[in-house]
Design an enzyme around this catalytic site. Structure first.
Site, PDB file in Angstrom:
ATOM      1  N   PHE A 187       0.829  -1.210   0.000  1.00 36.14           N
ATOM      2  CA  PHE A 187       0.000   0.000   0.000  1.00 36.14           C
ATOM      3  C   PHE A 187       0.863   1.260   0.000  1.00 36.14           C
ATOM      4  CE2 PHE A 187      -2.144   3.156   2.906  1.00 36.14           C
ATOM      5  CZ  PHE A 187      -3.001   3.668   1.946  1.00 36.14           C
ATOM      6  N   HIS A 188       0.426   2.256  -0.772  1.00 35.77           N
ATOM      7  CA  HIS A 188       1.061   3.583  -0.805  1.00 35.77           C
ATOM      8  C   HIS A 188      -0.025   4.614  -0.522  1.00 35.77           C
ATOM      9  CE1 HIS A 188       3.158   7.164  -1.912  1.00 35.77           C
ATOM     10  NE2 HIS A 188       4.158   6.568  -2.514  1.00 35.77           N
ATOM     11  N   SER A 189       0.073   5.275   0.635  1.00 32.00           N
ATOM     12  CA  SER A 189      -0.961   6.251   1.005  1.00 32.00           C
ATOM     13  C   SER A 189      -0.725   7.586   0.314  1.00 32.00           C
ATOM     14  CB  SER A 189      -0.975   6.450   2.521  1.00 32.00           C
ATOM     15  OG  SER A 189       0.106   7.264   2.924  1.00 32.00           O
TER      16      SER A 189
END
Length: 956
Positions: free
Chosen positions: A812-814
């Protein structure tokens, strides 16, 4: 006049058809004999494969049947040896039947037939056990030579024997049609590991053998008119005398005479010369250099906004391509056209840019080279606008140059070996590329393009110069953005595991074949591509690839590939007729589309970005409409079209055959590379016996290091040395013009032996997230988390088969720090996703939070069920590893060196054990298999060492 045969007695006389029947009978005996022997002696062994045995698999493949077991192998080799004699005679007789003094195609086909025969002997007598490498080389050579042999025999098949031609087409169509289910069931076996799929695959494989031999058996119908005679001219034998009938004119000559005015006859019906073939190769290589430099410009520009985190000012270099506007000056036009060789040579500064260390100067060198290359090609096209055959040849070379450039990237895992971001140490072939470019320029410009500098008077072209420029801009952009890398549209339609569409290996080859089909469409159908049917096909393909995933979307990609390349000829020729302004406008429109192409994803960093946010559909629609405008302009110029058609018919046409042979060579190479690159899916973790899983997270900064060099190999070395089994990579979406249309995960996965999920595709408008795993990926789902204001946040939720147990991994990349509401919404979405998983789960993420504060407590705790890998590590902001339902045994942070701007974080886990406590222990108390490599202690290696704690941490 042919020499007079010597008189003498005929000792033996037989019909030529018996050569074909003998060849067929002995060849079938080789395979059927080995099959019967294997089924009788080793049935259970030869039906077994790496995944299943009897009763799941109950029929053997060809390779397992004729492999290393005795006596099957001996039976096969015995009959194959007997087949060689009739085989050589068959190839010889086919050449005698089809040979013409004014055509090189029969010689080429005969050479391919001889090569196939020798390569068959290679893979028959050098087994994979003897030498796996050479066995594969011979096998690949045989397979790729099948295509030109089959098509060549059909092209040369005497039209006076329609029965033979009919059977050849049936066998060939069945052969190539069988490849589709063959590949499908091979993927079902190799990728999905479906029980019984290999048995079905085996039936199709045996069908290919029967069809392959049957195709050559059709020659019996052609050789009925041949009589093979052994004649005693010295009287040493006492044979019966049979006199041959008088020689008659060969059927093939009559057919070519009849077909000479048709496109195929124009292409192959005239003699070839080595000198002209070299000229064609030089022109194609010049086209390859043009596309190589053009595709490197955006890549070198991208380095600066990447490190500035916004507009840097160097983006203005994308305007280097508008140099054709200089040709609007009569003086400069005459100067450039008359000295186009020197302009081409000046453009090679783009190839020499790899020698420049300072990024700013390297970009200037590339920009100047691209500017000169656009100027030189535009001047060449304009200067030859009154000579349609020469103009067609240049356009054809330019379009095949794109095929060559895309093929080079396919071969080198999406990096072009002559780009300025590579050198000898990281996979570059810059020196060889430069030397060949110099030789190609001198060869292709040995005759002045036009001794009047393009100033001669010609008929005023009909249509609009503006429309011609619009069409050219849309065409160049479409070719660059979608076809400059063979895997671009493959990733557009990728949607995770299980695999339901093309992979980079097979999809890349299909894209290159479709591009080649576009070239052939333009060659053989001449003006027919320039019509509204082509525009409709382009629009339909654009809709499918934009709207659908998997094979349906990829069918649209194939339509785009064929149509775009086939339209090069009419659109570029139209721009040449309308003068320099059309070229200048065309490249200006191309630049505008390039910027729009970037704005759809970089909207958070550029002025006016929100207007274009996530509107790839707008860019695709604009591209189709611009090309439609160019086609409309071509259709309006009816008088020009009629005039050009007459020139094509009356002028020499054999130049097309050189380009077809070059194209055929490129396509065969593409098939070979596809075979070599197809994933083996037999990967194993670094520690198989201890149920250990080493997982990591790394932001790799689009694989451009601090000094503007491609960093895939350095990334590979660190992952390998740290023995990482599962890794999440962020900032991996490189499939845009500004990033070079690359995909670094292909090299990493294939070189490291890992399964790969690329993540949300380029048309999903993220910066990319990817998952590489030594463990099979059973299922994966892509997510775009809520992002009402800022950049989109991609996530991959995958289920792995880790040491026989199911383990979930989320990459995941916020969003950015500047968008707190986005990040709050994303934390709630991801927490719910992780909470719902009933399996052990590891989160490999980029969260932009402080430990123990704010959204951290949403990601960690009861809302998600997740634990932090080390709650005491206070010095974190971006990268985090969280887990649940699995034992964490170690944690390490490794410095980045100059590869990127972010460290690599690692966690060691033990599958099948409970979570454990937060109590730390010394490394001496940890089993060897659970320790991190010692080479990264202290100063480490290559600028990488354990930092922050200066050593790994281990836990009870």
């Amino acid at each position: 006049m042919p020499p007079k045969p010597k008189d003498g007695e005929v000792v033996v006389s037989m019909s030529g058809k018996w050569v074909s029947w003998t060849h067929t009978a002995v060849a079938y005996s080789a395979f059927i004999g080995a099959l019967v022997t294997g089924l009788h002696l080793h049935y259970h062994k030869i039906v077994e494969n790496e995944y299943y045995g009897y009763p799941d698999e109950w029929f053997p493949s060809v390779s397992s049947t004729i492999g290393d077991r005795y006596p099957e192998r001996a039976v096969f080799q015995f009959f194959i040896a007997m087949t060689s004699g009739p085989r050589f005679v068959l190839v010889f007789l086919w050449y005698v039947l089809t040979a013409r003094p004014d055509s090189a195609l029969p010689k080429f086909v005969a050479g391919v037939g001889l090569f196939r025969t020798l390569s068959c002997g290679g893979w028959t007598y050098v087994t994979s056990t003897d030498d796996h490498g050479w066995h594969d080389i011979f096998m690949i050579s045989y397979l790729v030579a099948t295509l030109p042999w089959t098509l060549g025999c059909i092209a040369l098949s005497p039209k006076a024997n329609p029965k033979a031609l009919k059977y050849r087409k049936i066998f060939a169509g069945s052969f190539f049609g069988t490849l589709v289910p063959l590949i499908y069931y091979f993927i079902q076996h190799k990728v999905h590991r479906v029980a019984g799929a290999y048995t079905t695959y085996s039936f199709f494989e045996w069908s290919l053998i029967l069809l392959d031999v049957g195709f050559d058996a059709v020659t019996a119908l052609d050789f009925e008119g041949f009589e093979l005679v052994v004649k005693d001219v010295q009287g040493t034998s006492r044979g019966y005398v049979y006199w041959l009938p008088n020689n008659e004119r060969r059927v093939a000559d009559a057919v070519i005479e009849k077909e000479k005015d048709k496109p195929l006859g124009q292409t192959f019906g005239s003699g070839l010369s080595f000198s002209e073939a070299v000229d064609a190769a030089a022109d194609v290589y010049n086209g390859f250099v043009f596309w190589s430099m053009l595709t490197s410009l955006g890549l070198t520009v991208w380095y600066f906004p990447l490190w500035h985190m916004g507009i840097s000012g160097w983006e203005v270099m994308v305007m280097s391509t508008v140099s054709p506007f200089l040709l609007c000056s009569a003086y400069l036009r005459s100067l450039v056209v008359r000295n186009v060789r020197y302009v081409h040579l000046m453009s090679l500064s783009g190839l020499l840019a790899y020698l420049v260390v300072q990024p700013e100067l390297r970009l200037l060198s590339v920009g100047f080279g691209v500017s000169m290359s656009c100027l030189a090609w535009s001047a060449t096209w304009y200067g030859e606008r009154s000579k349609s055959t020469c103009l067609d040849a240049r356009i054809l070379a330019w379009s095949i140059g794109l095929v060559a450039s895309s093929l080079s990237k396919f071969t080198f895992h999406t990096n072009n070996p002559i780009w300025p971001i590579v050198h000898a140490e990281n996979g570059g072939w810059n020196k060889l590329g430069f030397v060949l470019a110099v030789l190609a320029i001198f060869r292709s410009t040995k005759i002045a393009t036009d001794n009047r500098g393009g100033l001669e008077s010609i008929a005023t072209p009909q249509g609009s110069s503006a429309l011609a420029g619009l069409g050219l801009g849309g065409l160049v952009f479409g070719m660059h953005s979608l076809l400059s890398d063979s895997s671009t549209m493959v990733l557009w339609v990728w949607d995770g595991y299980p695999v339901r569409g093309p992979l980079a290996s097979n999809g890349g080859a299909l894209t290159l074949l479709a591009m080649g089909g576009g070239v052939l469409h333009a060659i053989w159908l001449q003006q027919e591509p320039a019509n509204w049917i082509s525009v409709s096909a382009l629009a339909a393909g654009a809709y499918l690839v934009t709207s659908y995933n998997h094979w349906l979307g990829f069918f649209g990609a194939m339509c785009i590939a064929v149509t775009l390349v086939s339209l090069c000829r009419p659109i570029v020729a139209s721009a040449a007729q309308h003068g320099p302004a059309a070229f200048g406008l065309g490249f200006l429109i191309y630049n505008i589309l390039v910027l729009a192409h970037v704005w759809v994803v970089a909207y958070a960093f550029v002025p006016g970005g929100p207007l274009m946010r996530e509107h790839t559909d707008w860019v695709m629609t604009a591209t189709v409409l611009l090309i439609a405008a160019g086609i409309y302009n071509v259709e309006r110029a009816k008088s020009n079209a009629k005039s050009r058609s007459k020139l094509v018919k009356s002028g020499p046409s054999r130049f097309r055959s050189y380009y077809i042979y070059i194209l055929m060579g490129l396509e065969l190479l593409a098939l070979s590379v596809s075979y070599l690159r197809f994933p083996t899916n037999d990967y194993t973790p670094y520690h198989e016996n201890g149920k250990v899983m080493t997982a990591g997270i790394w932001t790799i900064h689009f694989t451009l290091d601090n000094d503007m060099w491609s960093s895939e190999r350095r990334i590979r070395d660190l992952i390998k040395d740290l023995e990482v089994d599962v890794i999440g990579l962020l900032e991996t979406d490189l499939q845009r013009i500004i990033m070079g249309n690359r995909d670094s995960t292909q090299f990493l996965a294939e070189d490291l032996g890992m399964y790969v999920d690329y993540g949300p595709g380029p048309n999903k408008h993220t910066w990319g997230s990817a998952l590489l795993s030594k463990f099979p990926i059973l299922n994966s789902t892509h997510h775009l988390l809520p992002s009402p204001v800022g950049e989109l946040a991609p996530a991959i939720h995958a289920t792995l088969d880790a040491h026989g147990e199911l383990v979930d991994v989320v990459v995941f990349h916020s969003g950015q720090e500047e968008d707190p509401e986005d990040r709050r919404l994303q934390s709630e979405y991801l927490a719910a996703l992780m909470k719902e998983s009933p399996r052990p789960l590891i989160l490999l993420s980029y969260l932009v939070i402080k430990p123990q504060e704010g959204n951290y407590n949403t990601y960690v705790g009861k809302n998600s069920g997740m634990r932090d890998i080390d709650p005491s590590d206070w010095d974190r902001w971006c990268e985090y590893i969280l887990y649940k339902g699995i034992r964490r045994s170690g944690y390490a942070r490794v410095s980045r060196s100059t590869i990127t701007d972010t460290e690599l974080q690692l966690g060691k886990f033990i599958v099948g054990q409970p979570e454990g406590s937060e109590e730390q222990i010394s490394e001496a108390e940890v089993p060897e298999a659970l320790r991190f490599p010692a080479m990264f202690r202290g100063q480490g290696v290559r600028g990488h060492q354990y930092h922050v704690f200066n050593e790994p941490r281990y836990y009870v």
